[in-house]
Motif scaffolding. Structure first.
Motif, mmCIF file in Angstrom:
data_model
loop_
_atom_site.group_PDB
_atom_site.id
_atom_site.type_symbol
_atom_site.label_atom_id
_atom_site.label_comp_id
_atom_site.label_asym_id
_atom_site.label_seq_id
_atom_site.Cartn_x
_atom_site.Cartn_y
_atom_site.Cartn_z
ATOM 1 N N ASP A 81 -6.187 20.476 -2.620
ATOM 2 C CA ASP A 81 -5.117 21.375 -3.059
ATOM 3 C C ASP A 81 -3.810 20.639 -3.332
ATOM 4 O O ASP A 81 -3.138 20.889 -4.327
ATOM 5 N N ASP A 82 -3.448 19.727 -2.424
ATOM 6 C CA ASP A 82 -2.110 19.141 -2.478
ATOM 7 C C ASP A 82 -2.141 17.743 -1.876
ATOM 8 O O ASP A 82 -2.501 17.569 -0.710
ATOM 9 N N VAL A 83 -1.741 16.743 -2.679
ATOM 10 C CA VAL A 83 -1.694 15.358 -2.205
ATOM 11 C C VAL A 83 -0.311 14.794 -2.523
ATOM 12 O O VAL A 83 0.136 14.827 -3.676
ATOM 13 N N GLU A 84 0.357 14.274 -1.498
ATOM 14 C CA GLU A 84 1.667 13.655 -1.690
ATOM 15 C C GLU A 84 1.530 12.141 -1.673
ATOM 16 O O GLU A 84 0.864 11.585 -0.797
ATOM 17 N N VAL A 85 2.174 11.491 -2.644
ATOM 18 C CA VAL A 85 2.104 10.035 -2.773
ATOM 19 C C VAL A 85 3.517 9.468 -2.755
ATOM 20 O O VAL A 85 4.418 10.004 -3.416
ATOM 21 N N GLY A 86 3.713 8.393 -2.001
ATOM 22 C CA GLY A 86 5.007 7.724 -1.950
ATOM 23 C C GLY A 86 4.870 6.238 -2.244
ATOM 24 O O GLY A 86 4.035 5.560 -1.644
ATOM 25 N N ILE A 87 5.661 5.749 -3.189
ATOM 26 C CA ILE A 87 5.643 4.331 -3.553
ATOM 27 C C ILE A 87 7.079 3.815 -3.528
ATOM 28 O O ILE A 87 7.956 4.377 -4.178
ATOM 29 N N ASP A 88 7.314 2.752 -2.793
ATOM 30 C CA ASP A 88 8.659 2.168 -2.739
ATOM 31 C C ASP A 88 8.656 0.826 -3.450
ATOM 32 O O ASP A 88 7.748 0.016 -3.260
ATOM 33 N N GLY A 89 9.658 0.607 -4.272
ATOM 34 C CA GLY A 89 9.771 -0.666 -4.973
ATOM 35 C C GLY A 89 8.783 -0.833 -6.103
ATOM 36 O O GLY A 89 8.216 -1.919 -6.278
ATOM 37 N N THR A 98 0.839 -1.199 0.000
ATOM 38 C CA THR A 98 0.000 0.000 0.000
ATOM 39 C C THR A 98 0.876 1.251 0.000
ATOM 40 O O THR A 98 1.791 1.373 0.819
ATOM 41 N N PRO A 99 0.654 2.192 -0.908
ATOM 42 C CA PRO A 99 1.472 3.406 -0.960
ATOM 43 C C PRO A 99 1.156 4.357 0.185
ATOM 44 O O PRO A 99 0.115 4.237 0.844
ATOM 45 N N ASP A 100 2.065 5.288 0.423
ATOM 46 C CA ASP A 100 1.825 6.351 1.395
ATOM 47 C C ASP A 100 1.064 7.477 0.702
ATOM 48 O O ASP A 100 1.474 7.942 -0.367
ATOM 49 N N VAL A 101 -0.016 7.919 1.300
ATOM 50 C CA VAL A 101 -0.793 9.043 0.759
ATOM 51 C C VAL A 101 -0.990 10.061 1.872
ATOM 52 O O VAL A 101 -1.442 9.714 2.971
ATOM 53 N N SER A 102 -0.622 11.298 1.597
ATOM 54 C CA SER A 102 -0.763 12.367 2.581
ATOM 55 C C SER A 102 -1.487 13.546 1.933
ATOM 56 O O SER A 102 -1.000 14.120 0.956
ATOM 57 N N ILE A 103 -2.659 13.869 2.470
ATOM 58 C CA ILE A 103 -3.449 14.996 1.965
ATOM 59 C C ILE A 103 -3.106 16.227 2.783
ATOM 60 O O ILE A 103 -3.300 16.253 3.999
ATOM 61 N N LYS A 104 -2.560 17.241 2.118
ATOM 62 C CA LYS A 104 -2.114 18.443 2.794
ATOM 63 C C LYS A 104 -3.249 19.474 2.855
ATOM 64 O O LYS A 104 -4.253 19.369 2.166
ATOM 65 N N GLY A 105 -3.019 20.506 3.643
ATOM 66 C CA GLY A 105 -3.984 21.603 3.725
ATOM 67 C C GLY A 105 -5.001 21.402 4.830
ATOM 68 O O GLY A 105 -5.393 20.280 5.148
ATOM 69 N N PHE A 106 -5.390 22.515 5.426
ATOM 70 C CA PHE A 106 -6.403 22.488 6.495
ATOM 71 C C PHE A 106 -7.322 23.693 6.316
ATOM 72 O O PHE A 106 -6.851 24.793 5.996
ATOM 73 N N PRO A 107 -8.612 23.512 6.511
ATOM 74 C CA PRO A 107 -9.270 22.245 6.850
ATOM 75 C C PRO A 107 -9.524 21.375 5.627
ATOM 76 O O PRO A 107 -9.706 21.884 4.526
ATOM 77 N N PHE A 108 -9.547 20.079 5.858
ATOM 78 C CA PHE A 108 -9.797 19.117 4.789
ATOM 79 C C PHE A 108 -11.261 19.148 4.345
ATOM 80 O O PHE A 108 -11.560 19.049 3.156
ATOM 81 N N LEU A 109 -12.159 19.280 5.283
ATOM 82 C CA LEU A 109 -13.587 19.184 4.970
ATOM 83 C C LEU A 109 -14.048 20.277 4.015
ATOM 84 O O LEU A 109 -14.933 20.057 3.187
ATOM 85 N N THR A 110 -13.462 21.461 4.105
ATOM 86 C CA THR A 110 -13.842 22.516 3.156
ATOM 87 C C THR A 110 -13.340 22.192 1.751
ATOM 88 O O THR A 110 -13.979 22.563 0.766
ATOM 89 N N GLN A 111 -12.193 21.493 1.657
ATOM 90 C CA GLN A 111 -11.706 21.057 0.355
ATOM 91 C C GLN A 111 -12.655 20.016 -0.241
ATOM 92 O O GLN A 111 -12.939 20.036 -1.444
ATOM 93 N N VAL A 112 -13.120 19.111 0.620
ATOM 94 C CA VAL A 112 -14.076 18.098 0.170
ATOM 95 C C VAL A 112 -15.344 18.752 -0.357
ATOM 96 O O VAL A 112 -15.875 18.369 -1.404
ATOM 97 N N ALA A 113 -15.807 19.758 0.350
ATOM 98 C CA ALA A 113 -17.023 20.456 -0.069
ATOM 99 C C ALA A 113 -16.841 21.095 -1.436
ATOM 100 O O ALA A 113 -17.783 21.170 -2.235
#
Length: 245
Positions: free
Chosen positions: A66-74, A46-61
């Motif tokens: 705004d910004d999502v970081e994804v990390g995949i190893d191998g 499973t990759p690493d997923v980090s959703i940046k920015g606060f608050p998240f719920l207003t982004q969902v609305a």
């Protein structure tokens, strides 16, 4: 005064509850996106997923993150050849403007930039490892890659001249570049093997090689590459990059 104090306490409590709810929601969303990405890219872990920015719920609305970081190893990238895949280590991508569906079954980023790395041992698989004739009585093959300093790759070549293996390997500094979906290694200068006269095009069949890298997650593409201590470091970029769906 008492009423004001009570009001302030309520505001603090409600604010705290909102923060807790926001963090719970973002953790759930990160897990959902990670699971969808793992399934869509057939990832082993499973990759690493980090959703940046606060608050998240207003982004969902607003329907956009705004910004999502994804990390995949191998990550096993396709090479377009019978050799199959090449291992990409520590693939990190920063996704901007991510539009998603309500159940996170699909998510697409407007733009993405990131980095990744390939070890020298992994890149060596693209070079000719079997001795190849470069002139009458002269055979050579690459046996190692390492950091040559100043963004160069040091290529280690073994050679046999008239049936006698040279006592020491020959080292060549090479430039590494990206062209389209291919990483290319090109010798800055050619090695000499004793007094044998060698044609440049024959020697370069050994010293120069390339590795195609296709099918990176979400459709991101190679951008640039540079030699580093333990392997080559790659930058990637893309637009309309799919995280899921």
């Amino acid at each position: 005064m008492r009423a004001l104090r009570i009001l302030l306490i309520l505001v603090v409590i409600l604010g705290g509850l909102f923060v807790i709810a926001d963090r719970v929601a973002v953790n759930f969303a990160e897990g959902e996106v990670a699971d969808k990405l793992k399934a869509s890219e057939n990832l082993a872990a499973t990759p690493d997923v980090s959703i940046k920015g606060f608050p998240f719920l207003t982004q969902v609305a607003g329907g956009e993150l705004d910004d999502v970081e994804v990390g995949i190893d191998g990550y096993e990238a396709d090479t377009g050849t019978r050799s199959g895949t090449i291992r990409i280590d520590d693939l990190r991508a920063d996704m901007k403007g991510v539009v998603f569906s309500g159940d996170y079954s699909s998510a697409t980023a407007a733009t993405a930039t990131g980095t990744a790395s390939i070890t020298y041992a992994e890149l060596l698989k693209a070079a000719k490892s079997e001795p190849t004739q470069v002139a009458p009585g002269v055979t050579a093959n690459i046996v190692g890659l390492s950091d040559g300093g100043n963004g160069k790759i040091k290529v280690e070549v073994d050679a046999t001249v008239l049936g006698t293996k040279l006592p020491k390997p020959v080292y060549v500094l090479s430039t590494v570049t990206v062209q389209g979906d291919t990483v290319k290694v090109h010798a800055d200068s050619l090695p000499s093997f004793g007094s044998a006269e060698l044609a440049e095009n024959r020697v370069r069949t050994i010293t120069d090689f390339e590795q195609k890298i296709e099918g990176l997650p979400g459709g991101i593409k190679l951008d640039s590459v540079q030699a580093a201590k333990s392997g080559v470091e790659i930058t990637v970029k893309g637009s309309g990059v799919r995280l899921a769906g």
